[in-house]
Design a protein around this motif. Structure first.
Motif, PDB file in Angstrom:
ATOM      1  N   GLY A  28       0.795  -1.223   0.000  1.00  0.00           N
ATOM      2  CA  GLY A  28       0.000   0.000   0.000  1.00  0.00           C
ATOM      3  C   GLY A  28       0.823   1.267   0.000  1.00  0.00           C
ATOM      4  O   GLY A  28       0.450   2.262  -0.605  1.00  0.00           O
ATOM      5  N   ALA A  29       1.940   1.234   0.677  1.00  0.00           N
ATOM      6  CA  ALA A  29       2.805   2.410   0.725  1.00  0.00           C
ATOM      7  C   ALA A  29       4.088   2.085  -0.038  1.00  0.00           C
ATOM      8  O   ALA A  29       4.191   1.059  -0.690  1.00  0.00           O
ATOM      9  CB  ALA A  29       3.104   2.751   2.170  1.00  0.00           C
ATOM     10  N   THR A  30       5.048   2.962   0.063  1.00  0.00           N
ATOM     11  CA  THR A  30       6.332   2.676  -0.575  1.00  0.00           C
ATOM     12  C   THR A  30       7.089   1.658   0.255  1.00  0.00           C
ATOM     13  O   THR A  30       7.375   1.902   1.427  1.00  0.00           O
ATOM     14  CB  THR A  30       7.175   3.953  -0.703  1.00  0.00           C
ATOM     15  OG1 THR A  30       6.456   4.884  -1.501  1.00  0.00           O
ATOM     16  CG2 THR A  30       8.504   3.634  -1.363  1.00  0.00           C
ATOM     17  N   GLY A  53      14.721   8.070  -2.150  1.00  0.00           N
ATOM     18  CA  GLY A  53      15.672   8.880  -2.888  1.00  0.00           C
ATOM     19  C   GLY A  53      15.840   8.418  -4.316  1.00  0.00           C
ATOM     20  O   GLY A  53      14.876   8.006  -4.971  1.00  0.00           O
ATOM     21  N   ASP A  54      17.054   8.453  -4.777  1.00  0.00           N
ATOM     22  CA  ASP A  54      17.366   8.088  -6.159  1.00  0.00           C
ATOM     23  C   ASP A  54      16.808   6.703  -6.479  1.00  0.00           C
ATOM     24  O   ASP A  54      17.085   5.734  -5.757  1.00  0.00           O
ATOM     25  CB  ASP A  54      18.881   8.106  -6.371  1.00  0.00           C
ATOM     26  CG  ASP A  54      19.264   8.033  -7.837  1.00  0.00           C
ATOM     27  OD1 ASP A  54      20.444   8.267  -8.154  1.00  0.00           O
ATOM     28  OD2 ASP A  54      18.385   7.734  -8.675  1.00  0.00           O
ATOM     29  N   THR A  55      16.049   6.635  -7.545  1.00  0.00           N
ATOM     30  CA  THR A  55      15.372   5.364  -7.862  1.00  0.00           C
ATOM     31  C   THR A  55      16.295   4.340  -8.501  1.00  0.00           C
ATOM     32  O   THR A  55      15.915   3.184  -8.665  1.00  0.00           O
ATOM     33  CB  THR A  55      14.173   5.618  -8.791  1.00  0.00           C
ATOM     34  OG1 THR A  55      14.634   6.313  -9.945  1.00  0.00           O
ATOM     35  CG2 THR A  55      13.114   6.448  -8.085  1.00  0.00           C
ATOM     36  N   LEU A  56      17.475   4.748  -8.898  1.00  0.00           N
ATOM     37  CA  LEU A  56      18.458   3.814  -9.429  1.00  0.00           C
ATOM     38  C   LEU A  56      19.509   3.588  -8.346  1.00  0.00           C
ATOM     39  O   LEU A  56      20.201   4.510  -7.941  1.00  0.00           O
ATOM     40  CB  LEU A  56      19.098   4.377 -10.702  1.00  0.00           C
ATOM     41  CG  LEU A  56      20.087   3.460 -11.422  1.00  0.00           C
ATOM     42  CD1 LEU A  56      19.376   2.206 -11.942  1.00  0.00           C
ATOM     43  CD2 LEU A  56      20.759   4.205 -12.572  1.00  0.00           C
ATOM     44  N   LYS A  61      29.096  -6.195  -6.756  1.00  0.00           N
ATOM     45  CA  LYS A  61      29.328  -7.077  -7.890  1.00  0.00           C
ATOM     46  C   LYS A  61      28.826  -6.497  -9.212  1.00  0.00           C
ATOM     47  O   LYS A  61      28.552  -7.253 -10.152  1.00  0.00           O
ATOM     48  CB  LYS A  61      28.690  -8.454  -7.668  1.00  0.00           C
ATOM     49  CG  LYS A  61      29.123  -9.151  -6.386  1.00  0.00           C
ATOM     50  CD  LYS A  61      28.523 -10.536  -6.296  1.00  0.00           C
ATOM     51  CE  LYS A  61      28.977 -11.216  -5.008  1.00  0.00           C
ATOM     52  NZ  LYS A  61      28.559 -12.623  -4.945  1.00  0.00           N
ATOM     53  N   GLY A  62      28.705  -5.178  -9.310  1.00  0.00           N
ATOM     54  CA  GLY A  62      28.311  -4.556 -10.565  1.00  0.00           C
ATOM     55  C   GLY A  62      26.820  -4.554 -10.854  1.00  0.00           C
ATOM     56  O   GLY A  62      26.397  -4.212 -11.961  1.00  0.00           O
ATOM     57  N   PHE A  63      26.007  -4.940  -9.878  1.00  0.00           N
ATOM     58  CA  PHE A  63      24.563  -4.957 -10.063  1.00  0.00           C
ATOM     59  C   PHE A  63      23.949  -3.591  -9.758  1.00  0.00           C
ATOM     60  O   PHE A  63      24.460  -2.828  -8.935  1.00  0.00           O
ATOM     61  CB  PHE A  63      23.922  -6.008  -9.158  1.00  0.00           C
ATOM     62  CG  PHE A  63      24.115  -7.418  -9.629  1.00  0.00           C
ATOM     63  CD1 PHE A  63      25.199  -8.165  -9.179  1.00  0.00           C
ATOM     64  CD2 PHE A  63      23.228  -7.996 -10.525  1.00  0.00           C
ATOM     65  CE1 PHE A  63      25.388  -9.473  -9.621  1.00  0.00           C
ATOM     66  CE2 PHE A  63      23.414  -9.301 -10.958  1.00  0.00           C
ATOM     67  CZ  PHE A  63      24.499 -10.029 -10.509  1.00  0.00           C
ATOM     68  N   GLU A  64      22.831  -3.318 -10.418  1.00  0.00           N
ATOM     69  CA  GLU A  64      22.041  -2.147 -10.119  1.00  0.00           C
ATOM     70  C   GLU A  64      20.563  -2.522 -10.223  1.00  0.00           C
ATOM     71  O   GLU A  64      20.212  -3.550 -10.818  1.00  0.00           O
ATOM     72  CB  GLU A  64      22.348  -0.990 -11.077  1.00  0.00           C
ATOM     73  CG  GLU A  64      21.953  -1.257 -12.511  1.00  0.00           C
ATOM     74  CD  GLU A  64      22.232  -0.066 -13.421  1.00  0.00           C
ATOM     75  OE1 GLU A  64      23.123   0.736 -13.114  1.00  0.00           O
ATOM     76  OE2 GLU A  64      21.523   0.048 -14.438  1.00  0.00           O
ATOM     77  N   ARG A  69       7.833   3.197  -9.397  1.00  0.00           N
ATOM     78  CA  ARG A  69       6.583   3.180  -8.632  1.00  0.00           C
ATOM     79  C   ARG A  69       5.390   2.926  -9.545  1.00  0.00           C
ATOM     80  O   ARG A  69       4.480   2.174  -9.190  1.00  0.00           O
ATOM     81  CB  ARG A  69       6.393   4.507  -7.897  1.00  0.00           C
ATOM     82  CG  ARG A  69       5.183   4.537  -6.990  1.00  0.00           C
ATOM     83  CD  ARG A  69       4.938   5.944  -6.477  1.00  0.00           C
ATOM     84  NE  ARG A  69       6.104   6.487  -5.800  1.00  0.00           N
ATOM     85  CZ  ARG A  69       6.362   6.288  -4.515  1.00  0.00           C
ATOM     86  NH1 ARG A  69       5.553   5.567  -3.785  1.00  0.00           N
ATOM     87  NH2 ARG A  69       7.426   6.828  -3.973  1.00  0.00           N
ATOM     88  N   SER A  70       5.411   3.514 -10.735  1.00  0.00           N
ATOM     89  CA  SER A  70       4.270   3.406 -11.650  1.00  0.00           C
ATOM     90  C   SER A  70       4.054   1.965 -12.104  1.00  0.00           C
ATOM     91  O   SER A  70       2.938   1.573 -12.453  1.00  0.00           O
ATOM     92  CB  SER A  70       4.482   4.299 -12.867  1.00  0.00           C
ATOM     93  OG  SER A  70       5.648   3.904 -13.578  1.00  0.00           O
ATOM     94  N   GLN A  71       5.120   1.188 -12.105  1.00  0.00           N
ATOM     95  CA  GLN A  71       5.025  -0.204 -12.532  1.00  0.00           C
ATOM     96  C   GLN A  71       5.133  -1.177 -11.362  1.00  0.00           C
ATOM     97  O   GLN A  71       5.124  -2.391 -11.567  1.00  0.00           O
ATOM     98  CB  GLN A  71       6.133  -0.511 -13.551  1.00  0.00           C
ATOM     99  CG  GLN A  71       6.034   0.328 -14.819  1.00  0.00           C
ATOM    100  CD  GLN A  71       7.172   0.058 -15.784  1.00  0.00           C
ATOM    101  OE1 GLN A  71       7.855  -0.951 -15.701  1.00  0.00           O
ATOM    102  NE2 GLN A  71       7.387   0.987 -16.708  1.00  0.00           N
ATOM    103  N   SER A  72       5.250  -0.654 -10.152  1.00  0.00           N
ATOM    104  CA  SER A  72       5.438  -1.497  -8.954  1.00  0.00           C
ATOM    105  C   SER A  72       6.549  -2.509  -9.191  1.00  0.00           C
ATOM    106  O   SER A  72       6.411  -3.699  -8.892  1.00  0.00           O
ATOM    107  CB  SER A  72       4.138  -2.224  -8.596  1.00  0.00           C
ATOM    108  OG  SER A  72       3.126  -1.307  -8.271  1.00  0.00           O
ATOM    109  N   SER A  73       7.649  -2.010  -9.737  1.00  0.00           N
ATOM    110  CA  SER A  73       8.735  -2.924 -10.084  1.00  0.00           C
ATOM    111  C   SER A  73      10.060  -2.484  -9.459  1.00  0.00           C
ATOM    112  O   SER A  73      10.261  -1.315  -9.133  1.00  0.00           O
ATOM    113  CB  SER A  73       8.882  -3.032 -11.597  1.00  0.00           C
ATOM    114  OG  SER A  73       9.363  -1.821 -12.139  1.00  0.00           O
ATOM    115  N   PHE A  74      10.922  -3.437  -9.346  1.00  0.00           N
ATOM    116  CA  PHE A  74      12.280  -3.205  -8.828  1.00  0.00           C
ATOM    117  C   PHE A  74      13.175  -4.233  -9.508  1.00  0.00           C
ATOM    118  O   PHE A  74      13.605  -5.207  -8.926  1.00  0.00           O
ATOM    119  CB  PHE A  74      12.289  -3.359  -7.311  1.00  0.00           C
ATOM    120  CG  PHE A  74      13.587  -2.976  -6.643  1.00  0.00           C
ATOM    121  CD1 PHE A  74      14.258  -3.884  -5.826  1.00  0.00           C
ATOM    122  CD2 PHE A  74      14.114  -1.710  -6.785  1.00  0.00           C
ATOM    123  CE1 PHE A  74      15.447  -3.532  -5.197  1.00  0.00           C
ATOM    124  CE2 PHE A  74      15.288  -1.345  -6.154  1.00  0.00           C
ATOM    125  CZ  PHE A  74      15.956  -2.262  -5.353  1.00  0.00           C
TER     126      PHE A  74
END
Lengths: 114, 116
Positions: A28-30, A53-56, A61-64, A69-74
């Motif tokens: 429901g929230a962030t 903060g920064d969404t990226l 190990k070089g991962f990011e 929020r609009s896609q509820s994805s990470f």
């Protein structure tokens, strides 16, 4: 209730190729979001986390990963995978309080081919 | 770098026996957790523990399970009468405090429990 979905059970990538592992959350929230990696026979190692903060966000190990929020994805990304990246990757979320339990996705198994 | 440790790495037991899984959280951490991962499935929360009492528990954590912090360093999970379906990898985790930015859960390497 929180839930985390990892749509891909198994992904195979050639060494040196780029990688993107998908993660969708429901909250429901962030939420606070995490990616953990589990190598065969090993425990869970934190790759990166997003709190605000920064969404990226950059991890080890070089991962990011990018929080959308609009896609509820990470989604987790790496520009060039190495054979040693073969492992199980888990996306997890929790609420804003620091002591809350983690809710894990089902995991994505990454296979690297030469 | 400090880390969470767990012993034993592998425990084999007979059905109906009691087992105690041990964890040493990172010192100065305040919250402790147990999770389990049945082979091939996702990691599931069992219980969280703070200030010598259970903060939250899942429906999995029934009367057969108990947790304890017997001294200033160890955190244990006891299963009183093991069942076949308790076979899983059990992970201990700890986290420092309620301060955003620092409250990441750090996991131990796990104890693989096999119930025969």
């Amino acid at each position: 209730a929180q839930s985390v979905t990892q749509p891909d059970i198994h992904i195979t990538v050639s060494e040196g190729a780029s990688l993107e592992l998908r993660c969708n959350y429901s909250y429901g929230a962030t939420p606070y979001l995490f990616w953990y990696v589990q190598s065969p026979g090993q425990g869970l190692q934190l790759l990166l986390k997003y709190f605000s903060g920064d969404t990226l966000v950059q991890g080890i190990k070089g991962f990011e990963a990018e929080f959308k929020r609009s896609q509820s994805s990470f989604n987790l990304r790496k520009p060039s995978v190495h054979w040693s990246d073969a492992a199980e990757y888990f996306c997890a979320s929790r609420g804003a309080f620091g002591n809350e339990k983690l809710t894990f996705g089902t995991g994505t198994r990454l296979t690297i081919i030469p | 770098e400090p880390e969470v440790t767990q012993t034993p790495s592998h425990q084999v037991t007979q059905m109906g026996q009691e087992v105690i899984l041990r964890c040493v959280p990172i010192s100065n951490h305040l919250y402790f957790y147990w999770y389990r991962q049945i082979l091939g499935q996702k990691v599931e929360f069992l219980v969280s523990f703070y200030n010598n009492e259970i903060s939250e528990k899942s429906e999995i954590f029934d009367d057969q399970f108990s947790v304890e912090r017997p001294d200033g360093s160890n955190f244990t999970l006891k299963i009183r009468s093991t069942k076949l379906e308790d076979s899983a990898m059990y992970f201990c985790a700890s986290t420092p405090a309620w301060v955003p930015g620092t409250d990441t859960q750090y996991f131990g390497p796990g104890t693989r429990l096999t119930v025969l």
